[in-house]
Design an enzyme around this catalytic site. Structure first.
Site, short mmCIF file in Angstrom:
data_model
loop_
_atom_site.label_atom_id
_atom_site.label_comp_id
_atom_site.label_asym_id
_atom_site.label_seq_id
_atom_site.Cartn_x
_atom_site.Cartn_y
_atom_site.Cartn_z
N LYS A 1 0.50 -1.42 0.14
CA LYS A 1 0.48 -0.11 -0.14
C LYS A 1 0.53 0.97 -0.07
CE LYS A 1 -3.64 0.34 3.65
NZ LYS A 1 -4.95 0.27 2.59
N ARG B 1 -3.60 3.14 8.90
CA ARG B 1 -3.72 1.65 8.39
C ARG B 1 -2.35 0.47 7.79
NH1 ARG B 1 -9.03 1.96 4.61
NH2 ARG B 1 -8.76 4.54 4.36
N HIS C 1 -15.57 -9.74 1.81
CA HIS C 1 -14.48 -10.83 2.56
C HIS C 1 -14.17 -12.64 2.14
CE1 HIS C 1 -13.16 -13.80 5.53
NE2 HIS C 1 -12.05 -13.25 5.42
N GLY D 1 12.41 -41.00 -3.94
CA GLY D 1 11.48 -40.77 -4.08
C GLY D 1 11.42 -40.06 -2.90
N THR D 2 11.20 -38.86 -3.01
CA THR D 2 11.37 -37.90 -1.67
C THR D 2 10.28 -37.92 -0.91
OG1 THR D 2 10.00 -36.49 -3.43
CG2 THR D 2 12.33 -35.97 -3.16
N ASN D 3 9.47 -38.89 -0.87
CA ASN D 3 8.51 -39.15 0.25
C ASN D 3 9.19 -40.08 1.19
OD1 ASN D 3 6.61 -38.34 -0.72
ND2 ASN D 3 5.34 -39.98 -1.37
N ASP D 4 9.85 -40.93 1.44
CA ASP D 4 10.35 -42.38 1.64
C ASP D 4 11.83 -41.56 2.43
OD1 ASP D 4 8.55 -43.31 2.49
OD2 ASP D 4 9.50 -45.38 1.11
N ARG E 1 2.99 -48.02 -9.51
CA ARG E 1 3.09 -48.39 -8.62
C ARG E 1 2.62 -50.02 -8.74
NH1 ARG E 1 1.40 -42.84 -6.56
NH2 ARG E 1 0.49 -42.94 -8.73
N SER F 1 15.50 -42.15 -9.59
CA SER F 1 13.99 -41.67 -9.61
C SER F 1 13.98 -41.36 -8.10
CB SER F 1 13.01 -42.01 -9.77
OG SER F 1 11.74 -41.66 -9.62
N MET G 1 -5.94 -7.55 9.36
CA MET G 1 -5.49 -6.39 10.61
C MET G 1 -5.37 -4.55 11.40
SD MET G 1 -0.52 -6.92 9.65
CE MET G 1 -0.62 -5.60 10.58
N ARG H 1 -2.70 -1.45 -5.88
CA ARG H 1 -2.20 -3.16 -5.89
C ARG H 1 -2.77 -4.17 -7.54
NH1 ARG H 1 -5.61 -5.62 -0.42
NH2 ARG H 1 -6.97 -5.58 -1.67
N ARG I 1 7.91 -49.16 -11.20
CA ARG I 1 8.19 -49.69 -9.85
C ARG I 1 8.07 -51.53 -9.21
NH1 ARG I 1 7.11 -46.50 -4.69
NH2 ARG I 1 5.61 -47.28 -4.64
N GLY J 1 -7.97 -7.70 5.73
CA GLY J 1 -9.26 -7.94 6.96
C GLY J 1 -8.21 -8.20 7.97
N GLU K 1 14.86 -43.43 -2.52
CA GLU K 1 14.98 -42.79 -1.67
C GLU K 1 14.86 -42.99 -0.24
OE1 GLU K 1 11.37 -45.12 -1.65
OE2 GLU K 1 12.41 -46.72 -2.40
N CYS L 1 9.75 -38.63 -7.92
CA CYS L 1 8.55 -38.69 -7.82
C CYS L 1 7.58 -38.97 -7.02
CB CYS L 1 8.03 -40.46 -9.05
SG CYS L 1 9.03 -42.08 -7.81
N TYR M 1 13.78 -35.15 -14.59
CA TYR M 1 12.55 -34.52 -14.76
C TYR M 1 11.78 -34.87 -13.37
CZ TYR M 1 12.25 -39.95 -13.45
OH TYR M 1 12.34 -40.66 -13.41
#
Lengths: 893, 893
Positions: free
Chosen positions: B28, B98, B470, B781-784, B576, B779, B109, B354, B632, B107, B760, B846, B866
């Site tokens: 602002k 303000r 809002h 395996g970013t979860n594990d 999978r 590949s 603050m 803005r 896999r 809304g 992984e 993946c 990839y």
């Protein structure tokens, strides 16, 4: 043709190789070459190197093409030195073919003796020796051994022929058979082989030779050898060498003999010739333990109360030559030697020398005495002790006043005491030991087939065999107490019992053995703690002087803390406070805390635990004085403290005033899918700050108490478990600092402490530089770090660990020895980064690996400040750390 | 006194700052300065920078000492520009105070208006404005607002006084109150404050000013703001600026007005002025949604069928000025602007501009059209679309021929369609959504207190409020469909029902909303798939041209594979295979296999699965043609396939012919303490080689089938899960190669495939160089990998994740966005080492992170080949990858 040398000759006062070529020639071959060069009487021979074995194994059992010519050449040299010719009908050379690797693998691999005999040369041998009976006995032994080892014909089939011949002739003992008997038996043996295999027994000595060489190389890959290597960490790619050597005969009548000896006592370390021999026998007869041998010295004979003469008495001239050789070898090698010799008609021949295996106690005594004798340096003495072997000395021995009756007395084959249930087979020993039971393996005699059972057993008893029998040698190597050669022990395997002195002991009965005295006792005898003085103290003093890393202990009970301190621990590296919560009074308050739904409820329960925790720490600080004490705050998931059995649940419900349903619901809510990766460690400390606040308060109060009591300020290190981020440490550090401020405000006593964390998650290792901003020290929790780095739960790995070991995925169990290529990288990264961020950061290790010598060596290489291990491994760690520092200095220098 | 500048003035055609200082002055403040410099009519004022906020928050709510003088100086400049004096009884300057941060937090603050009034200046205002009623109304508004925001006196207490006054006077509406009424009410208000606080309401304007400034800074740390920041990834250390600005009055009679406008339609993107205004009102009246506002343009009024005149009709001269400003701003900023303005007695004042929030659809249309208009480049257009916002376009909309009756029509406040159960409170929405139910939140109007419920709901309906209320703004920001301002919707919260058009809808009833049309429908309407053409297609074309990384998908059912391909997937990154085992016929065979005690039993059961797996792969290969398919092999622990419910156990027992007891025992034996770290992944493949052999056979057979059928050779990549060591890959690679050889021998068809592994586990990442010897691709395996690197089980983290987020341990959920400092390091190490060992190794990701724009940016930075994500995230990933590549090129250039 390339110039590569595959075959190394020796004999006649010269040799191609020497003792330094042990990796290439194996221990036996290298030392035969060395002895030959020293001018000792060594029958001439040659060694096919371990490289031949590796090529042979890799290339479908074929040899590099130069090998044939080199063997032929070496054989000619042997003929020259021996003055005999291989296959010569009049003056035949006979040879032995034996394995010999870098590491001794007693009894694991195959041997062929008397090779070169056939229907022509046997007559030559008869003529040369003037003993036709001897020649045909040798021939039949050769056929039997060669057929078993090389041709795969069952040993028992030959025994049947022999037994039948004796039955028909009305003869009881082998010695009663004459030359004609043996000649007839030889004919039958040859017929048997041809019948079994469809082809005749090979008569050409050169064919025999190549058959035997191949069989010995093949035996490197047999099952027994694989098990032994796995147990002893011997890599398969070391290979074995093969030694082909002119035969000498200890069985050529009463002026011939064969024996094994140690230059000092391998059991006690005492400086006294020690050994056994048999008149008119071949070497294998001593090792096999079938005939009970005679003592080497008069003193030993008298001590044992033997009636047969010692070698010193029976063959005094040769004995005098032999002791000269002993002294020459010990001075040359600067170590106790384990020697094989043969006497052929008063002529001494040396067949082997090597550094002798010994008990830990002997190992210490010999090393310390050799320093005093000026043979070796203190440095050599420290490096010469296998740290893991100290374990033998650290465990209890029989208490002086125990009241268990002695059932039997045999040979004191391997020292130490053990109590356990009697079992009669190796398999049974493995089975019961797997269930956590302590067992004593009782056998007529042991063979390489029993290795797994001997490993599983707490102690070993045999009815047959001497101090150098298979059982004795293996038991000493493994550090198992062993009693051998109890002649009147009658084993009835079918009935699963043994009888001795009229008493019957059944499978499952408990006995105690004292391997230092050769006693077998009924029942479980009282034990006492070892004395860690004398040579032990001297050597550990030298080790401590060379050591760089500090040794701490993982302990939390006052008893364990005291034991570890007595063993030389220089601090506590890991005090697991949760172990303090399992006492009966505490677990109730702990459960109340866990089950409380509100912070107020938790705080109330924690208030009950506070005075108990304070007392725990007070006791520990009293014992440790100014030594550092690393106290880890609560780590395991809360669920571990809750009751599981229905009866326990009911009792806790009554105690806490909760309904059983509500309690079960709360317990169920705490169950986690993967508790190892769940709400534990500092995650609990952040979710429930009141728990760590209580623990911190207890630590500081204990510090105040001990300071008031003794004037000594406990050296406190507060350690946060399972940190993954710097923020966790920032939050907890400020909370702990607030507790310290409260104590100071209330009591005027300002607690002093270091704040630090465990590194047991890969992320913490990778981000150690950031964590170091808040942490004065780090301790690598290698158990959990191994679990997370491998993604491998220790509790669940058993279902496939065996497959992984046998398929070579794991060379060593990563929970025993640090996986240097994976976990080790994380330790190296964390060490480097935390030191870069905070140069004075204190670094240690407190997983199980802290007591493993290989892992300690790795820690030294990383420059860690200390290792921490269980109390009984403290001396092992002291020695291993000293050796690691020496090796490192050596490499640097 | 240092020279540091904390306060920036603006107004009168000049300014200290400009739009580039957004981080320092907030959006602002920066734009007020920019507009002032552009010569637009901006009421003069000044901005306290975000640095002041940070200092204030850090230093126990105190200001840097130079701030006081700088504010005083800036205030003098405002007085000069405005021609009024702060606190002057005759010619008083009034100001607004303000917040204004770097990111919009609508809304969230606090704001104070009309500041500077007291019993003296109010008379001056009355005289100046010639409107005593206006002056006292302003005064009472100020007292009420200031008391609420700064002094913490409950808003309702003032409403009570007002209501009582109206009751006593017999007055219904505020507009009927005259100057005397307001004056009396002011007296009562002032008395109320003094009674509540014990001190009088501050009358000194300077005191008022500092009170208001402090309150706005304080509101940065209020709970609502914290939640909003957490939801929108706004760091706490950004802080807010505070803008103090001369008041202008939209409530000074019928020639005054206030409004908000967009330079284009933020819902559709159409190029048409769009907005709302209210005659004789202050700005907050529009945003609050209490009065339903009038349309900006005549066209919009006619389209909506409104009766009240549009601004174009009511204030044509000012409207013409306003549209000139619109065009000037859009050309200047090269983006659609969201504008606040006030008209004070025919004089236009700009209060804010803005870049406007917009729906994904509008975002695309505006970006593409601005390229065509020559305002921005294609490059800018691609970078301007928030990838995650595309999600709105990828989900179903109402099917053309659906038959659900329309219950009500309101404003089309946020596009898209949603079906769900009606709930009437935010908490209820969260509760039911947590149980996996889809809900529609129905409210009279929404406030910041409802944020969590709006987030949980599938859609939002309100009875009150306009397109900029809002509810509308927040719903568009969150991508939730929303229908606003349904005037005849009567909500009975107590009875938990609403009535509209005579129909009653109860809590739990299912409705459908169409946010694009403003419809609420009874029941669950049929949906249809989105059209991905038009501007979407154009922009994605530009994105694809800029993209370096390939986008693949995680899919295994033919339907998902087809959807992903339609969305532009360039391959399968993760098929999978275990998901294929859960069909009814298969699970039985799978259970038979698991329960078999022998290899023979397992092989027999696997033979039943083989033809089904073959058919699965055949279908997938048919769809994917020559695109790569990473398959896999079996990953989860076998226990996951076993039945748990007693009835299921009974059925399986019957089917397999096992007793229930035996089945339960086998199932119990498979239970693991930490299954995530247990016997799964390639550990199964090594223990039970027959499983992977069957799967490989099915893959190769499918490849053969499709080749025969279509002539196309499927591009197969066989991927090994959970590898930790190179040896595991060596073993499995050779087994798979053996299967290929068998197929070739039997059928003459030689399977072609790549062999690779998931990374992984931390160890696999650290040792990627060694693993690369056997692996053509990896590949991540970013979860594990996240689970193991943090030692944090995703399934168990919920119990403390909230605490960790709120205490700032985690800035982002590491399971949503890659933890770059920890997990990211492992990815970087593995990338570097695997490429060093095998330069052509193919690298991808993946895990869930493959569809997260921040994580995709990280993958681009690492140079991966990839990313692979779920089908519906493929377009998001395409765009995110393009943006990442552009940013990277920009950095490099």
């Amino acid at each position: 043709m390339s110039d590569h040398k595959w075959v190394y000759g020796f004999g006649g006062g010269t040799a191609d190789g020497d003792a330094s070529l042990k990796n290439l020639l194996g221990g036996k071959g290298a030392n035969l070459a060395e002895m030959s060069s020293l001018g000792l009487p060594v029958p001439p021979g040659f060694t096919l190197s371990t490289e031949v074995c590796t090529k042979y194994t890799q290339n479908q059992r074929t040899y590099p093409h130069e090998v044939t010519a080199q063997v032929k050449f070496a054989l000619r040299a042997v003929e020259t030195h021996a003055g005999k010719r291989f296959g010569d009908a009049d003056n035949p050379l006979l040879v032995s073919v034996r394995s010999g690797g870098r590491a001794s693998m007693p009894g694991m691999m195959d041997t062929v003796l008397n090779l070169g005999l056939n229907s022509e040369t046997v007559e030559g041998l008869a003529a040369l020796s003037g003993d036709r009976r001897f020649a045909f006995d040798s021939y039949r032994r050769f056929i039997q051994m060669y057929s078993d080892v090389v041709l795969g014909v069952d040993h028992d089939l030959f025994e049947e022929i022999l037994d039948e011949h004796k039955d028909v002739s009305g003869i009881q003992l082998d010695v009663e058979l004459d030359a004609d008997d043996w000649q007839k038996i030889v004919v039958q043996y040859l017929a048997l082989v041809e019948e079994e295999l469809g082809t005749p027994f090979p008569s050409n000595p050169v064919d025999q030779l190549w058959g035997a060489i191949g069989a010995v190389f093949d035996s490197w890959m047999n099952e027994r050898a694989k098990v032994y290597r796995a147990l002893h960490d011997i890599p398969v790619n070391w290979g074995t060498a093969v030694n082909v050597q002119a035969m000498v005969f200890g069985n050529m009548g009463p002026r011939s003999a064969t024996g094994v000896a140690f230059t000092r006592n391998p059991s006690t370390g005492e400086r006294a010739y020690y050994g056994e021999f048999l008149i008119n026998a071949q070497g294998e007869d001593v090792v096999a333990g079938i005939r009970t041998p005679q003592a080497l010295t008069q003193a030993a004979r008298e001590e044992m109360g033997d009636t047969l003469p010692s070698m010193e008495e029976a063959l005094p001239v040769v004995f005098a030559q032999l002791t000269q050789v002993f002294d020459q070898l010990e001075t040359h090698y600067c170590d106790m030697q384990d020697i094989e010799f043969t006497v052929e008609r008063d002529k001494l021949w040396m067949l082997q020398t090597r550094s002798g295996k010994r008990t830990a106690k002997a190992s210490l005594k010999i090393a310390v005495e050799m320093v005093h004798e000026g043979l070796i340096s203190q440095h050599d003495a420290v490096l010469r002790i296998e740290p893991a072997a100290l374990d033998q000395l650290l465990h209890p021995t029989l208490a002086a006043g125990h009241t268990c009756p002695i059932l039997a007395t045999g040979l004191p084959a391997s020292p130490g005491a053990a109590t356990g249930q009697v079992v009669f087979s190796a398999d049974e020993a493995v089975l019961l030991a797997g269930r956590g039971q302590s067992v004593i393996l009782v056998r007529l005699e042991t063979s390489p087939d029993d290795i797994h059972g001997m490993h599983a057993a707490g102690g070993i008893v045999t009815a047959r065999g001497g101090m150098t029998s298979h059982a004795a040698v293996v038991a000493r190597g493994m550090g198992r107490p062993c009693v051998c050669g109890i002649g009147d022990l009658l084993i009835d395997e079918a009935a699963k019992q043994f009888t001795v002195g009229g008493q019957i002991v059944r499978e499952g009965d408990t006995i105690t053995i004292d391997g230092s005295k050769g006693h077998v006792l009924a029942g479980a005898a009282q034990m006492e703690q070892p004395e860690l003085t004398g040579e032990f103290g001297t050597l550990m003093g030298w080790a401590d002087a060379a050591r760089r890393m500090k040794i701490r202990t993982n302990a939390e009970t006052p008893q364990d803390v005291q034991t570890a301190k007595d063993f030389g621990a220089e601090g506590i590296g890991l005090c697991r406070t949760e172990h303090m919560f399992f006492g009966e009074a505490r677990i109730a308050a702990m459960r109340e805390m866990i089950l409380a739904a509100t912070k107020t409820g938790r705080t109330k329960a924690l208030a009950k635990i506070l005075p108990m925790q304070t007392e725990d720490f007070t006791e520990i600080f009293r014992i440790m004085g100014e030594l550092p004490c690393t106290i880890r705050l609560l780590d395991p998931p809360l669920h571990e403290f809750l009751p599981h059995a229905p009866e326990d649940v009911r009792l806790v419900a009554i105690a806490t005033g909760m309904t059983v349903d509500k309690l079960m619901a709360r317990a169920a809510a705490l169950v986690e899918t993967n508790p190892m990766l769940g709400h534990r460690g500092c995650r609990l400390g952040i979710s429930y700050p009141e728990i760590y606040e209580m623990q911190t308060r207890a630590i500081f109060q204990a510090q105040a108490n001990v300071k008031a009591e003794t004037g000594v300020t406990a050296n406190v290190e507060i350690m946060i478990p399972l940190a993954a981020t710097a923020k966790e440490l920032e939050i907890l550090k400020s909370k702990i600092s607030a507790v310290a401020a409260t104590i100071e405000a209330a009591q005027g006593f300002a607690p002093t402490y270091l704040f630090g964390a465990m590194i047991e998650l890969p992320r913490a290792a990778l981000c150690a530089g950031e964590l170091a901003e808040f942490s004065s020290f780090f301790s690598f929790g290698t158990n959990d770090l191994t679990q997370t780095t491998f993604g491998l739960s220790r509790d669940d790995a058993s279902s496939f660990l065996h497959t992984y070991m046998s398929q070579g995925v794991f060379e060593k169990d990563p929970f025993v020895s640090i996986d240097e290529s994976g976990v080790g990288q994380l330790i190296a990264i964390a060490t480097k980064r935390s030191r870069a961020a905070r140069p004075d950061v204190k670094l240690g290790i407190c997983g199980e690996h802290g007591g493993d010598p290989a892992s300690i060596d790795f820690c030294e290489a990383q420059g860690l400040d200390y290792v921490s291990c269980s109390p009984f491994r403290v001396p092992i760690a002291r020695l291993a750390a000293a050796q690691a520092a020496m090796r490192r200095n050596h490499e640097t220098a």
